[in-house]
Design a protein around this motif. Structure first.
Motif, mmCIF file in Angstrom:
data_model
loop_
_atom_site.group_PDB
_atom_site.id
_atom_site.type_symbol
_atom_site.label_atom_id
_atom_site.label_comp_id
_atom_site.label_asym_id
_atom_site.label_seq_id
_atom_site.Cartn_x
_atom_site.Cartn_y
_atom_site.Cartn_z
ATOM 1 N N THR A 149 18.154 -3.059 -7.532
ATOM 2 C CA THR A 149 18.409 -2.765 -8.912
ATOM 3 C C THR A 149 18.352 -1.297 -9.181
ATOM 4 O OG1 THR A 149 17.930 -4.663 -10.030
ATOM 5 C CG2 THR A 149 18.152 -3.119 -11.271
ATOM 6 N N ASN A 150 19.380 -0.714 -9.691
ATOM 7 C CA ASN A 150 19.422 0.779 -10.143
ATOM 8 C C ASN A 150 17.946 1.186 -10.682
ATOM 9 O OD1 ASN A 150 19.747 3.230 -11.617
ATOM 10 N ND2 ASN A 150 21.781 3.385 -10.337
ATOM 11 N N LYS A 151 17.045 2.116 -10.449
ATOM 12 C CA LYS A 151 15.922 2.217 -10.911
ATOM 13 C C LYS A 151 16.133 2.703 -12.507
ATOM 14 C CE LYS A 151 12.901 0.605 -8.119
ATOM 15 N NZ LYS A 151 12.237 -0.563 -8.481
ATOM 16 N N ILE A 152 17.001 3.586 -12.529
ATOM 17 C CA ILE A 152 17.291 4.071 -13.928
ATOM 18 C C ILE A 152 17.684 2.887 -14.860
ATOM 19 C CG2 ILE A 152 18.808 5.484 -15.320
ATOM 20 C CD1 ILE A 152 19.324 7.407 -13.075
ATOM 21 N N LEU A 153 18.599 2.192 -14.482
ATOM 22 C CA LEU A 153 18.961 0.914 -15.418
ATOM 23 C C LEU A 153 17.751 -0.110 -15.571
ATOM 24 C CD1 LEU A 153 22.237 -0.346 -14.253
ATOM 25 C CD2 LEU A 153 21.763 0.550 -16.451
ATOM 26 N N GLU A 154 16.884 -0.396 -14.472
ATOM 27 C CA GLU A 154 15.699 -1.146 -14.775
ATOM 28 C C GLU A 154 14.804 -0.548 -15.829
ATOM 29 O OE1 GLU A 154 12.251 -3.243 -12.026
ATOM 30 O OE2 GLU A 154 13.804 -1.875 -11.008
ATOM 31 N N ASN A 155 14.513 0.737 -15.621
ATOM 32 C CA ASN A 155 13.537 1.419 -16.543
ATOM 33 C C ASN A 155 14.352 1.509 -17.999
ATOM 34 O OD1 ASN A 155 11.556 1.790 -14.750
ATOM 35 N ND2 ASN A 155 12.543 3.704 -14.153
ATOM 36 N N ALA A 156 15.638 1.765 -17.979
ATOM 37 C CA ALA A 156 16.294 1.707 -19.472
ATOM 38 C C ALA A 156 16.174 0.264 -20.245
ATOM 39 C CB ALA A 156 17.660 2.058 -19.235
ATOM 40 N N HIS A 176 24.957 6.790 -16.848
ATOM 41 C CA HIS A 176 26.585 6.815 -17.049
ATOM 42 C C HIS A 176 26.812 8.332 -16.636
ATOM 43 C CE1 HIS A 176 26.280 4.004 -20.523
ATOM 44 N NE2 HIS A 176 26.258 3.215 -19.564
ATOM 45 N N GLN A 177 25.990 9.413 -16.511
ATOM 46 C CA GLN A 177 26.490 10.649 -16.097
ATOM 47 C C GLN A 177 26.667 10.854 -14.576
ATOM 48 O OE1 GLN A 177 23.738 13.127 -18.180
ATOM 49 N NE2 GLN A 177 25.333 13.388 -20.103
ATOM 50 N N LYS A 178 25.299 9.901 -13.828
ATOM 51 C CA LYS A 178 25.293 10.266 -12.492
ATOM 52 C C LYS A 178 26.133 9.296 -11.633
ATOM 53 C CE LYS A 178 21.228 10.632 -10.688
ATOM 54 N NZ LYS A 178 19.943 10.573 -10.670
ATOM 55 N N GLU A 179 26.360 8.098 -12.217
ATOM 56 C CA GLU A 179 26.893 6.892 -11.584
ATOM 57 C C GLU A 179 28.349 6.784 -11.485
ATOM 58 O OE1 GLU A 179 25.165 5.131 -9.222
ATOM 59 O OE2 GLU A 179 23.487 6.183 -9.765
ATOM 60 N N LYS A 180 29.112 6.577 -10.462
ATOM 61 C CA LYS A 180 30.671 6.416 -10.748
ATOM 62 C C LYS A 180 30.992 5.092 -11.063
ATOM 63 C CE LYS A 180 31.671 10.394 -7.410
ATOM 64 N NZ LYS A 180 32.591 10.543 -6.145
ATOM 65 N N SER A 181 30.073 4.111 -10.429
ATOM 66 C CA SER A 181 30.374 2.690 -10.611
ATOM 67 C C SER A 181 29.572 2.101 -11.892
ATOM 68 C CB SER A 181 30.112 1.958 -9.428
ATOM 69 O OG SER A 181 30.628 0.461 -9.785
ATOM 70 N N ILE A 182 29.712 1.858 -12.981
ATOM 71 C CA ILE A 182 28.999 1.702 -14.045
ATOM 72 C C ILE A 182 29.123 0.253 -14.349
ATOM 73 C CG2 ILE A 182 28.776 2.012 -16.667
ATOM 74 C CD1 ILE A 182 28.304 4.461 -14.757
ATOM 75 N N SER A 213 36.491 -1.091 -20.085
ATOM 76 C CA SER A 213 35.870 -1.226 -18.658
ATOM 77 C C SER A 213 37.136 -2.147 -17.586
ATOM 78 C CB SER A 213 34.714 -1.878 -18.758
ATOM 79 O OG SER A 213 34.360 -3.111 -19.258
ATOM 80 N N ASN A 214 37.829 -2.942 -18.186
ATOM 81 C CA ASN A 214 38.524 -3.770 -17.299
ATOM 82 C C ASN A 214 37.495 -4.628 -16.399
ATOM 83 O OD1 ASN A 214 41.101 -4.686 -16.455
ATOM 84 N ND2 ASN A 214 41.048 -3.308 -14.619
ATOM 85 N N THR A 215 36.785 -5.339 -17.087
ATOM 86 C CA THR A 215 35.537 -5.993 -16.486
ATOM 87 C C THR A 215 35.580 -7.615 -17.496
ATOM 88 O OG1 THR A 215 33.913 -5.344 -17.715
ATOM 89 C CG2 THR A 215 34.391 -4.534 -15.570
ATOM 90 N N LEU A 216 34.949 -8.386 -17.089
ATOM 91 C CA LEU A 216 34.911 -9.735 -17.730
ATOM 92 C C LEU A 216 34.187 -9.366 -19.039
ATOM 93 C CD1 LEU A 216 34.387 -12.148 -14.895
ATOM 94 C CD2 LEU A 216 36.192 -11.958 -16.144
#
Length: 265
Positions: A149-156, A176-182, A213-216
């Motif tokens: 798991t992305n550590k930034i997301l986990e901590n957020a 959001h600024q660092k990752e290309k795939s959100i 986002s064109n996602t579910l």
């Protein structure tokens, strides 16, 4: 029937002589019924005459409800109500034997009180409705067991769960600024964090990104926008987005949107 209404009206309007006033005030000390009637009439006048809109505990003036009540009291609608009330009462005062103006005063005051009460009640309901429709436990976790798991997301997410919303938005923004795939769920977490911080424009921008986002998860965007408008107490925009949801029976939270539309009408 005692002439309390006429006496009280003369007393409050300053139409008594000095001796009459002294006698009236002496009776107030022993006549409980007269004293209660005077208090009632004074309370009424506070509503429909140009007196201070609220007295007593000054801390009450600092509350959101107090500010909204004062705004209503000073509005054109309230001014028109007070003007109409005073005109009708003045017309009926010409007949000194008639107590009609007294009962009109009561009815008119009740009408103003009902109007103000509905105004405040509606506002209170928005907060209650938001609390009843925001289900944080329905949001899937950003942390997936058995996977990196992305550590930034986990901590957020941890900050979000601890209700440290300001810190959470900072980490989500960094992600959001660092990752290309959100991960689209991050828009939901970040958006709700902004709602809790009363930063409604930023919350709406997050849910717009979710919708694009064109996602579910994108199908949830309108519902979360509705929650923003509910928290913001923006009835016009709330109704518009709810009507968009209920136009499609397969839309996310279709049933809840129908219920909410009924509750706010």
């Amino acid at each position: 029937m005692k002439d309390y209404p006429i006496e009280i009206d003369d007393y409050l309007s300053g139409n008594m002589s000095a001796s009459e006033k002294e006698s009236f005030e002496a009776r107030l000390l022993t006549d409980t019924e007269l004293s209660e009637e005077l208090k009632l009439q004074q309370d009424m006048q506070t509503i429909y005459e140009d007196q201070e809109w609220v007295e007593g505990n000054k801390e009450l003036l600092k509350t959101t409800e107090a500010t909204q009540l004062k705004t209503f009291y000073q509005s054109d609608e309230a001014a028109a109500l007070k003007s109409t009330i005073n005109e009708v009462i003045s017309e009926n005062r010409s007949n000194s034997q008639s107590k009609t103006f007294w009962f009109i005063g009561i009815a008119a005051s009740i009408a103003v009180l009902i109007t103000v009460s509905l105004f405040v009640f509606k506002d209170t309901n928005y907060d209650e409705l938001y609390a009843s429709y925001i289900h944080l436990d329905e949001i899937p976790s950003l942390v997936t067991r058995g996977e990196d798991t992305n550590k930034i997301l986990e901590n957020a997410q941890l900050l979000f769960e601890e209700q440290k919303y300001k810190e959470a938005t900072e980490l989500f923004t960094t992600y959001h600024q660092k990752e290309k795939s959100i991960d689209p769920l991050s828009y939901i977490y970040n958006g709700i964090s902004y709602v809790e911080l009363n930063k409604f424009d930023k919350a709406l921008s997050q849910f717009q990104l979710l919708g694009d986002s064109n996602t579910l998860q994108a199908k949830k965007a309108n519902w979360y926008k509705a929650l923003v408008y509910l928290k913001q107490k923006d009835k016009k925009e709330l109704i518009a987005v709810l009507q968009t949801i209920v136009s499609d029976s397969n839309a996310y939270k279709y049933q809840e949107a129908k219920e909410l539309l009924t509750e706010i009408d």
